[in-house]
Design an enzyme around this catalytic site. Structure first.
Site, PDB file in Angstrom:
ATOM      1  N   LYS A 106       5.866  -2.726  -3.907  1.00  0.00           N
ATOM      2  CA  LYS A 106       4.610  -2.265  -3.303  1.00  0.00           C
ATOM      3  C   LYS A 106       4.523  -2.733  -1.857  1.00  0.00           C
ATOM      4  O   LYS A 106       5.112  -3.752  -1.510  1.00  0.00           O
ATOM      5  CB  LYS A 106       3.420  -2.878  -4.058  1.00  0.00           C
TER       6      LYS A 106
ATOM      7  N   ARG B 256       2.842   1.889 -18.274  1.00  0.00           N
ATOM      8  CA  ARG B 256       3.047   2.859 -19.352  1.00  0.00           C
ATOM      9  C   ARG B 256       4.200   2.453 -20.276  1.00  0.00           C
ATOM     10  O   ARG B 256       4.197   2.806 -21.461  1.00  0.00           O
ATOM     11  CB  ARG B 256       3.260   4.261 -18.760  1.00  0.00           C
TER      12      ARG B 256
HETATM   13  N1  BES Z   1      -0.981  -1.471 -11.455  1.00  0.00           N
HETATM   14  C1  BES Z   1      -0.740  -0.250 -10.800  1.00  0.00           C
HETATM   15  C2  BES Z   1      -1.952   0.656 -10.726  1.00  0.00           C
HETATM   16  C3  BES Z   1      -3.128   0.167  -9.905  1.00  0.00           C
HETATM   17  C4  BES Z   1      -3.316   0.586  -8.612  1.00  0.00           C
HETATM   18  C5  BES Z   1      -4.079  -0.648 -10.487  1.00  0.00           C
HETATM   19  C6  BES Z   1      -4.417   0.156  -7.887  1.00  0.00           C
HETATM   20  C7  BES Z   1      -5.170  -1.096  -9.766  1.00  0.00           C
HETATM   21  C8  BES Z   1      -5.347  -0.686  -8.472  1.00  0.00           C
HETATM   22  C9  BES Z   1       0.363   0.522 -11.519  1.00  0.00           C
HETATM   23  O1  BES Z   1       1.312  -0.221 -12.185  1.00  0.00           O
HETATM   24  C10 BES Z   1       1.065   1.340 -10.496  1.00  0.00           C
HETATM   25  O2  BES Z   1       1.560   0.791  -9.564  1.00  0.00           O
HETATM   26  N2  BES Z   1       1.088   2.658 -10.689  1.00  0.00           N
HETATM   27  C11 BES Z   1       1.700   3.534  -9.778  1.00  0.00           C
HETATM   28  C12 BES Z   1       2.362   4.632 -10.573  1.00  0.00           C
HETATM   29  C13 BES Z   1       3.244   5.527  -9.753  1.00  0.00           C
HETATM   30  C14 BES Z   1       4.453   4.774  -9.263  1.00  0.00           C
HETATM   31  C15 BES Z   1       3.652   6.695 -10.602  1.00  0.00           C
HETATM   32  C16 BES Z   1       0.645   4.106  -8.857  1.00  0.00           C
HETATM   33  O3  BES Z   1      -0.470   4.368  -9.319  1.00  0.00           O
HETATM   34  O4  BES Z   1       0.915   4.262  -7.678  1.00  0.00           O
HETATM   35 ZN    ZN Z   2       2.929  -0.890 -10.967  1.00  0.00          ZN
END
Ligand code: BES
Ligand code: ZN
Ligand code: ZN
Length: 501
Positions: free
Chosen positions: A280, A354
């Site tokens: 990230k 997931r």
């Molecule tokens: N934990 C994150 C989602 C999240 C984002 C929670 C902001 C709280 C606040 C999750 O694991 C994630 O990073 N999801 C990705 C999925 C994508 C790579 C398909 C996302 O939402 O960008």
């Molecule tokens: Zn994530």
């Protein structure tokens, strides 16, 4: 916190501050005093009414009017809090207003406070009003100061609920229920607010186990070897890159009949989400300590259920790990086999939630549990869609959809239904595995739910994506920056409601 009930007359309750309420009339611009506010007003020879007539207090939600007793009643001061317009009062307006009053009193030196109601309307009863008020006080007074050396803030340490003599038993029940629900919410908030260096997967499991002992739940914790033996390929893949080993937490509450499998609560327990190899960006990454908000909600709900003892069986399943980049991390291109045998093609290691949920949902389905409710800070796409106010959720069952909305209303939490239409399944088709881990940018919250759907078997199921509502930056009536504990009271309410059927 010391919480008690009293049947003393309102004006005889000795405390630093007494909270009473008043609403805005709909017919004219005047205010309607609660029975307790009216009792105080009588002793003060109509001072509240006078202040209101002067325009100093209009009864708007959260508006405060402070008056000193001058020896005319036992409380040092009284705070009249506005509940908003009389015809719109519900338990949420009481919860919010009382939280605002309690917070104000905590900031201004009060240690012992009393709460008195008496504005029950057609919308809700005196007991419901009392329950909402105590919830508001306990939620509003919550702070997380475990790591600040200077403990200079004043704390309210005693709360008294005024009950009319004829309603004593009902008010005792209301107090018990409010305390269980609010303390469970605050338990979840603290789990979320703990720094990731403290709240590792092992520590989360320890806290779950301690809580289970306290409220009488069965508890089983799987360590890595057992997780391997179970075939939880999702949890193993995500945790591979970390020095912290994964855990799988199972809690069981048995309040229903022996032959009834009961419901399952599943919570995403990623104690820190760096994104892994698909790292990230740095900005706000600290908020990813809240990526175990689903686990916190489920554990909080189990604490409340353990204390409130509904006649239903409930099993909590919480996969927990962190998501780190290292030489041993899982990588895009990998194929992972989930507990139910299905394979997933890895596209982006940041879509880790997931994978660990897939294992937990498979186990819940395999055990024949239904309904299954999973809670997860799953997608940024849900934050984009609904922001921080409402939780979007997906369900394969109409009745469960309605029950969640209704339970949410009672809990003061808002939920909005989202689609699981088959068209959204197209983008997660894989050429090399059973399904692909992500469906691209479009409808990201929906495609994530479509992946989870592959693992619930025949169970009635709902997936609550709490990414926007579990961890917030803003301060509201009873909300601080950080973990909100969203889901705790809704899940507990739902268990109480299902137990009545
Ligand atoms: N934990 C994150 C989602 C999240 C984002 C929670 C902001 C709280 C606040 C999750 O694991 C994630 O990073 N999801 C990705 C999925 C994508 C790579 C398909 C996302 O939402 O960008
Ligand atoms: Zn994530
Ligand atoms: Zn995550």
């Amino acid at each position: 916190m010391d919480i008690n009930l009293t049947t003393q007359e309102i004006t005889k309750i000795a405390c630093d501050a007494l909270i009473v309420s008043a609403a805005r009339k709909t017919s004219d611009s005047g205010i309607e005093l609660s029975t307790s506010a009216a009792a105080v007003d009588t002793v003060l020879a109509g001072l509240i009414a006078e202040r209101s007539a002067d325009g100093e207090f209009k009864g708007a939600t959260g508006e405060l009017l402070t008056l000193h007793s001058g020896g005319k009643f036992a409380a040092k001061r009284v705070v009249v809090v506005g509940l908003g317009s009389l015809d719109k009062i519900d338990n949420q307006s009481v919860r919010r207003a009382t939280a605002i009053a309690a917070r104000h009193l905590q900031k201004t030196g009060a240690q012992k406070i009393a709460v008195a109601g008496g504005l029950a309307t057609n919308n809700f009863s005196a007991e419901e009003e009392a329950q909402a008020a105590i919830e508001g006080v306990l939620l509003g007074l919550y702070t997380f100061r475990a790591y600040q050396s200077k403990e200079n803030t004043n704390r309210v340490n005693q709360v008294v609920l005024a009950a009319p003599k004829e309603h004593k038993a009902a008010f005792e029940r209301a107090l018990h229920q409010a305390q269980a629900l609010a303390e469970a919410t605050n338990f979840a908030r603290s789990l979320i607010n703990e720094p990731p260096c403290v709240l590792t997967p092992v520590e989360l499991a320890n806290r779950a186990s301690t809580m289970a002992k306290e409220v009488g739940l069965e508890c089983e914790i799987f360590e890595k070897e057992k997780i391997e033996e179970m075939g939880m390929g999702g949890l193993l893949a995500v945790s591979k890159g970390s020095a912290n080993p994964p855990r799988f937490i199972i809690l069981r509450y048995r309040g229903g009949s022996a032959n009834d499998k009961g419901m399952a609560l599943v919570g995403k327990g990623v104690t820190f989400d760096t994104g892994g190899i698909s790292l990230k960006p740095g900005a706000n990454m600290d908020a990813m300590k809240g990526d175990m908000g689903g686990a916190a909600a489920v554990l909080g709900a189990m604490q409340a259920i353990g204390r409130l003892k509904p006649a239903i069986n409930v099993t909590a399943l919480v996969p927990t790990c962190d998501n780190m980049p290292s030489g041993s991390s899982y990588v895009p291109g990998d194929i992972v086999r989930i507990l139910n045998g299905k394979t997933i093609e890895i596209v982006n290691t940041d879509a880790e939630g997931r994978l660990i949920l897939a294992d937990a949902l498979s186990l819940a389905a395999q055990e024949g549990l239904s309904p299954i409710l999973d809670l997860a800070t799953l997608t940024g796409a849900m934050v984009v869609a609904l922001g921080h106010s409402m939780t979007g959720f997906f369900s394969n069952d109409e009745q469960l959809t309605q029950s969640i909305i209704t339970a949410g209303r009672a809990a003061g939490e808002k939920y909005w239904p989202m689609p699981l239409d088959e068209d959204y399944g197209e983008s997660i088709k894989s050429e090399i595995a059973d399904i692909k881990q992500t469906g691209g940018r479009e409808a990201g919250a929906v495609t994530a739910a479509k992946i989870l759907e592959h693992f619930v078997g025949e169970a009635k199921w709902a997936h609550l994506d709490i990414a926007g509502t579990s961890y917030v930056d803003s301060v509201k009536a009873y909300q601080e920056k950080g973990g909100t504990g969203v889901g705790v009271r809704t899940l507990a309410e739902l268990a109480l409601q299902l137990a009545k059927k």
